[in-house]
Scaffold this motif. Structure first.
Motif, PDB file in Angstrom:
ATOM      1  N   ASN A 226     -48.094  -7.721 -25.611  1.00 22.86           N
ATOM      2  CA  ASN A 226     -47.254  -6.433 -25.083  1.00 22.86           C
ATOM      3  C   ASN A 226     -48.165  -5.157 -25.634  1.00 22.86           C
ATOM      4  O   ASN A 226     -47.479  -4.072 -25.238  1.00 22.86           O
TER       5      ASN A 226
ATOM      6  N   ASP B 239     -29.818  -7.498 -33.753  1.00 24.98           N
ATOM      7  CA  ASP B 239     -29.988  -7.301 -32.202  1.00 24.98           C
ATOM      8  C   ASP B 239     -30.966  -8.265 -31.557  1.00 24.98           C
ATOM      9  O   ASP B 239     -31.259  -8.216 -30.483  1.00 24.98           O
TER      10      ASP B 239
ATOM     11  N   ASP C 295     -24.889  -8.197 -26.871  1.00 26.69           N
ATOM     12  CA  ASP C 295     -25.378  -6.943 -26.379  1.00 26.69           C
ATOM     13  C   ASP C 295     -24.735  -5.946 -27.393  1.00 26.69           C
ATOM     14  O   ASP C 295     -23.575  -5.266 -26.918  1.00 26.69           O
TER      15      ASP C 295
ATOM     16  N   HIS D 146     -35.960  -5.046 -33.907  1.00 27.56           N
ATOM     17  CA  HIS D 146     -36.661  -5.528 -32.884  1.00 27.56           C
ATOM     18  C   HIS D 146     -36.756  -4.354 -31.965  1.00 27.56           C
ATOM     19  O   HIS D 146     -36.228  -3.506 -31.908  1.00 27.56           O
ATOM     20  N   ASP D 147     -38.220  -4.419 -31.587  1.00 32.13           N
ATOM     21  CA  ASP D 147     -38.686  -3.242 -30.738  1.00 32.13           C
ATOM     22  C   ASP D 147     -39.031  -3.686 -29.225  1.00 32.13           C
ATOM     23  O   ASP D 147     -40.116  -3.116 -28.656  1.00 32.13           O
ATOM     24  N   ALA D 148     -38.618  -4.803 -28.879  1.00 23.45           N
ATOM     25  CA  ALA D 148     -38.619  -5.183 -27.371  1.00 23.45           C
ATOM     26  C   ALA D 148     -38.467  -4.449 -26.458  1.00 23.45           C
ATOM     27  O   ALA D 148     -37.350  -3.377 -26.720  1.00 23.45           O
ATOM     28  N   ALA D 149     -38.828  -4.266 -25.242  1.00 24.95           N
ATOM     29  CA  ALA D 149     -38.397  -3.546 -24.230  1.00 24.95           C
ATOM     30  C   ALA D 149     -36.950  -3.503 -24.018  1.00 24.95           C
ATOM     31  O   ALA D 149     -36.370  -2.426 -23.474  1.00 24.95           O
ATOM     32  N   ASP D 150     -36.230  -4.526 -24.107  1.00 28.16           N
ATOM     33  CA  ASP D 150     -34.886  -4.637 -23.840  1.00 28.16           C
ATOM     34  C   ASP D 150     -33.934  -4.210 -24.976  1.00 28.16           C
ATOM     35  O   ASP D 150     -33.023  -4.399 -25.351  1.00 28.16           O
ATOM     36  N   LYS D 151     -34.566  -3.598 -26.134  1.00 25.68           N
ATOM     37  CA  LYS D 151     -33.911  -3.258 -27.386  1.00 25.68           C
ATOM     38  C   LYS D 151     -33.721  -1.809 -27.568  1.00 25.68           C
ATOM     39  O   LYS D 151     -33.913  -1.063 -28.508  1.00 25.68           O
ATOM     40  N   ASP D 152     -33.227  -1.234 -26.501  1.00 29.38           N
ATOM     41  CA  ASP D 152     -32.805   0.114 -26.537  1.00 29.38           C
ATOM     42  C   ASP D 152     -31.991   0.652 -27.356  1.00 29.38           C
ATOM     43  O   ASP D 152     -32.312   1.765 -28.030  1.00 29.38           O
TER      44      ASP D 152
ATOM     45  N   THR E  47     -31.573  -0.596 -30.303  1.00 30.45           N
ATOM     46  CA  THR E  47     -32.143  -0.762 -31.661  1.00 30.45           C
ATOM     47  C   THR E  47     -32.839   0.731 -32.014  1.00 30.45           C
ATOM     48  O   THR E  47     -32.615   1.416 -32.902  1.00 30.45           O
TER      49      THR E  47
END
Length: 171
Positions: free
Chosen positions: A2, A99, A104, A129-135, A137
């Motif tokens: 990523n 998270d 959710d 976590h800092d993945a794209a779906d972790k807004d 967080t």
């Protein structure tokens, strides 16, 4: 995998004096934990990608899924031994925001989980976590830091000089 398109973020992390660590490249647990060599190949791919992005070879890392997990039971000991032999320091965690549980959670719930968890351990290492779906967080981080500072904690970077939190099987 990523990093592409986010090279400036990695460079900013380095420029601001934070620790840049390795997690893994593919995050395909079945593949990376199929053998020591498979893990090392995946790790090296991430390691090189970080260097290519910002000119830093990290010395700290976190195993995908933690150092001991359901996928690496047969290979975790030789992987750990080889990574230590190569001069890397790995960190597990003893506090999680929750998270990555599949629920959710809101930013407030993540913050509450971290602050509660930190109060239950002596030298907490927090897993966000800092993945794209972790807004949620990302949204929770400033409040987590503020609350922890207010109750007397400090936040610091992980370096090879910090005693790692590591998982173990209870015998």
């Amino acid at each position: 995998k990523n990093i592409e398109g986010r090279e400036e973020t990695l460079q900013r992390i380095v420029d601001e004096g934070h620790t840049l660590g390795i997690h893994g490249y593919s995050h395909d647990y079945d593949e990376i934990y199929s053998s020591v060599d498979a893990f090392l190949e995946d790790f090296h791919e991430a390691y090189q990608a970080v260097y290519d992005a910002c000119g830093v070879y990290p010395t700290v890392f976190r195993f995908p899924g933690g150092s001991i997990n359901a996928y690496n039971r047969d290979v975790y000991q030789p992987i750990i031994a080889e990574m230590i032999r190569r001069g890397f320091v790995y960190y597990d965690w003893d506090v999680s925001g929750g998270d990555a549980t599949g629920e959710d959670l809101s930013a407030e719930e993540i913050c509450e989980n971290v602050v509660q968890g930190v109060s239950e351990t002596e030298h907490p290492v927090v897993l966000p976590h800092d993945a794209a779906d972790k807004d949620a967080t990302a949204e929770a981080v400033s409040e987590i830091v503020e609350q922890l500072l207010d109750i007397g904690y400090y936040c610091d970077k992980l370096t090879p000089n910090i005693q790692p939190v590591t998982f173990s099987y209870d015998e």
